[in-house]
Scaffold this motif. Structure first.
Motif, short mmCIF file in Angstrom:
data_model
loop_
_atom_site.label_atom_id
_atom_site.label_comp_id
_atom_site.label_asym_id
_atom_site.label_seq_id
_atom_site.Cartn_x
_atom_site.Cartn_y
_atom_site.Cartn_z
N GLY A 112 -37.71 26.78 -23.89
CA GLY A 112 -38.88 25.94 -23.69
C GLY A 112 -39.01 25.50 -22.25
N LYS A 113 -37.89 25.00 -21.72
CA LYS A 113 -37.89 24.53 -20.34
C LYS A 113 -38.12 25.70 -19.37
N ALA A 114 -37.48 26.83 -19.67
CA ALA A 114 -37.62 28.00 -18.80
C ALA A 114 -39.08 28.47 -18.78
N ARG A 115 -39.71 28.45 -19.94
CA ARG A 115 -41.10 28.89 -20.03
C ARG A 115 -42.01 27.97 -19.21
N GLU A 116 -41.70 26.69 -19.28
CA GLU A 116 -42.46 25.70 -18.53
C GLU A 116 -42.39 26.00 -17.02
N LEU A 117 -41.15 26.31 -16.55
CA LEU A 117 -41.00 26.60 -15.12
C LEU A 117 -41.65 27.92 -14.74
N LEU A 118 -41.53 28.89 -15.65
CA LEU A 118 -42.15 30.19 -15.36
C LEU A 118 -43.66 30.04 -15.23
N HIS A 156 -46.27 30.98 -12.20
CA HIS A 156 -47.17 32.04 -12.68
C HIS A 156 -46.42 33.31 -13.08
N MET A 157 -45.29 33.14 -13.75
CA MET A 157 -44.52 34.31 -14.16
C MET A 157 -44.30 34.36 -15.67
#
Lengths: 387, 279
Positions: free
Chosen positions: A119-125, A129-130
């Motif tokens: 969840g956190k990784a997706r937020e940063l991605l 814009h990745m």
């Protein structure tokens, strides 16, 4: 990116020396970097800038001296305890892990559940814009995409200091320009300290609040990007940053805050010395911006005819679009360049081989701190012999 | 030898092509004869002509009443020994390879001592181990003296491969892991070993194949039970049936299977990392 950061990212490097066997990479260096500023360590390879970065990151420990972050000594602490994160030169993305696993790696090491870290990784991605590339492997990404992933991976721990080791050197020219703007934007949004190591002058000037010019393990000048460019402290900085001609000569007399200086070729100029009173015969150095030089064709002028002028032969001409770069041979060893506005140049183009007089206004000269000599700047590869 | 681009090859091309064909025949011809003769008919002998075609001699291999001795057990022993040698070689070579990245007192001497056992004549290594065991009053066995003798051969190879693998390993992966909060163990498990995995498979493959057909170091140290190469050696002196050839065919297939699996998995890993598919 409004995630809370872990406290104060003020960096204090205090009298730090780092020796590797018998070479000294960093020599008794002190440097303060304010919390929330973007600082560039700039210098040629081998000047110690990466060593400083690695000592702040905790991948290298100083031979002597102290490193403090937010007022606390961090020598001996590991990177996580320091609250720093590092972006490596070639990004060092783990080749066997997908983008999202790379970004979530730090959370996995802390024992976070898969849902939490994804969840956190997706937020940063998303922020870089990745998010579309979450399941790709690093090898399937372009250089610029890899850089964004590396940035997201470093930021997932909410560091108070982000350390970037030549972050743009693996990119092509176009991406380099785009990504440096991006880095600056991210730094502004996060409000944390960025320390960015580079050997590219314009990159440092473009992104940084504070530029630290280094040579041979010590600091040559640490100042705002604008000051570094317009008011270099020494001939070394002026030459290394570029955009300036370095003039030198011997003092003939001082009057009204101006020293009259004569160079080896007989050209004479007035150096602003303010209240200082240099002795006759002392060598002075000054810098002048290349866009503050006026060129006129002249076949009879001889050095010394006027103050604040020198004669030379046009050696090279390069059209740079908005201006034309004219290199003169003044028979001294140092390069002397004038940037002429394109309109002015093309009204009456001068040619290679033409004899021209270069004139400037004494007010535009900027006195350098170098004492008699200039030889002490061993990193400057040319002898200083220009006016 | 593609020939789509019409004709105009110089004569040297054909000369060297012919030379290459001869070389290939020289390499694989003898083994091919063995494979062919292993399908000898039931009434056939050790030499041509083929007396019909059958798989009779393969059946003979697993027939405990046949004259060819207990091949199945030797085969199992060799597989087991190969697996043990591979596992120990991998463990010690990876550990030593990682350790040697840092210079330490005597690391150079230690390295040369480790490598020197490559040039020791194998038969004498085996002899030495055998004598050593009898001095201590221990019974030689393929799981102890045999295993040890083979390791003197596989460990230097494993170490050299690891040096080559680690020479190309970018340490900033490890630093990045540390930077992201991995403990040394987590770093090893989550980053270093997975990235080194193709090289580690290579070490395992070398360990297994070197052990699987090892003869000189094993013949005097395997104790009362024989490994496959020793059994085959014994068979060449007292078995006069094409079962010998059938055994040759089967062991070759096993070798190919092992090598194929190892290389296949290395190729798969590196293709995934280079971006062959997008899973």
């Amino acid at each position: 990116m409004n995630a809370p950061t872990n406290g104060n990212g003020r960096i204090e490097v205090m009298n730090v020396t780092k020796k590797f066997r018998d070479t000294t990479a960093v020599a008794n260096l002190s440097l303060n970097i304010d919390h929330g500023s973007y600082c560039c360590l700039l210098g040629p390879s081998g000047c110690g800038k990466t060593t400083i970065l690695r000592m702040i990151a905790g991948h290298e420990s100083p031979s002597s001296g102290d490193v403090r972050i937010g007022g606390q000594s961090v020598v001996g602490l590991d990177p996580v305890q320091r609250g720093t994160a590092m972006m490596f030169q070639s990004y060092a993305l783990f080749p066997h892990r997908s983008v999202i696993e790379n970004v979530g790696f730090a959370l996995k090491m802390r024992g976070a559940s898969k849902d939490e870290r994804n969840g956190k990784a997706r937020e940063l991605l998303q922020k870089v814009h990745m998010e579309k590339f979450a399941n790709r492997l690093p090898a399937e990404l372009s250089g610029g995409q890899q850089q964004r992933v590396a940035l997201a991976r470093a930021l997932i721990t909410n560091p108070r200091v982000l350390l970037l080791d030549e972050p743009l050197s693996a990119l092509d020219e176009y991406l380099r320009l785009r990504m440096r703007g991006e880095l600056r934007r991210v730094q502004k949004e996060l409000g944390i300290t960025f320390i960015h190591v580079t050997h590219t002058q314009l990159e440092a000037i473009a992104v940084a609040d504070v530029v630290v010019v280094m040579t041979q393990g010590r600091i040559e000048q640490a100042a705002t990007a604008r000051d570094i460019y317009t008011a270099p402290r020494s001939a070394y900085v002026a030459r290394f940053i570029g955009g300036q001609n370095v003039l030198t000569g011997v003092v003939e007399g001082v009057a009204g805050g101006l020293a009259t200086v004569r160079n080896a070729e007989g050209a004479r100029a007035q150096f602003p010395v303010d209240k200082a009173n240099p002795a006759k015969g002392a060598s002075l150095f000054a810098a002048i911006r290349r866009d503050r030089i006026h060129l006129t064709r002249n076949s009879t002028y001889r050095n010394g005819d006027e103050l604040n002028a020198a004669v030379g032969i046009v050696h090279a001409i390069e059209n740079q679009g908005t201006y034309v770069k004219v290199t003169l041979d003044l028979t001294t060893e140092e390069e002397f360049v004038a940037y002429m506005p394109d309109g002015e140049y093309f009204r009456d183009p001068i040619d290679i081989g033409d004899r021209v007089v270069a004139r400037w206004d004494a007010q535009n000269l900027h006195l350098l701190e170098d004492a008699s000599g200039g030889q002490q700047f061993a990193a400057a590869d040319k002898d200083v012999a220009l006016m | 030898m593609a020939m789509h681009d019409s004709g105009k090859r110089p004569w040297t091309f054909w000369f060297f092509a012919a030379f290459f064909v001869l070389f290939v025949i020289f390499l694989y011809g003898p083994m091919f004869v063995v494979y062919l003769l292993s399908f000898q008919g039931e009434g056939g002998g050790l030499t041509f002509p083929m007396n019909g075609v059958s798989t009779h001699w393969f059946g003979e291999l697993v027939n405990p009443e046949s004259r060819s001795g207990d091949i199945a057990s030797s085969f199992q022993r060799s597989l087991g020994l190969g697996a043990m040698v591979a596992a120990i070689t991998v463990f010690l070579s990876v550990a030593a390879g990682l350790g040697f990245r840092r210079r330490f007192l005597g690391s150079g001497v230690l390295f040369y001592i480790a490598i020197a056992s490559l040039i020791m004549p194998g038969l004498f290594v085996g002899l030495g181990v055998n004598v050593f065991f009898s001095v201590l009053g221990w019974e030689p066995d393929w799981t102890t003296s045999g295993l040890g003798s083979q390791l003197t051969w596989t460990l230097p190879f494993g170490l050299l491969i690891m040096f080559a693998v680690l020479g190309r390993f970018n340490r900033s992966y490890e630093e990045a892991a540390t930077d992201l909060g991995a403990t040394p163990w987590q770093r090893l498990r989550e980053v270093t070993l997975p990235i080194l995995l193709p090289g580690i498979i290579g070490v395992a493959l070398f360990g297994f194949t070197l052990s699987y057909d090892e003869f000189p170091r094993t013949v005097l140290t395997s104790g009362t039970e024989n490994t496959l190469p020793i059994t085959i050696w014994a068979m060449t002196t007292n078995v006069t049936s094409p079962a010998l050839y059938a055994l040759g065919t089967v062991t070759t297939l096993v070798s190919f299977a092992v090598v194929g699996t190892a290389l296949g998995s290395i190729a798969l890993i590196s293709r995934r990392r280079r971006g062959g598919d997008s899973t």
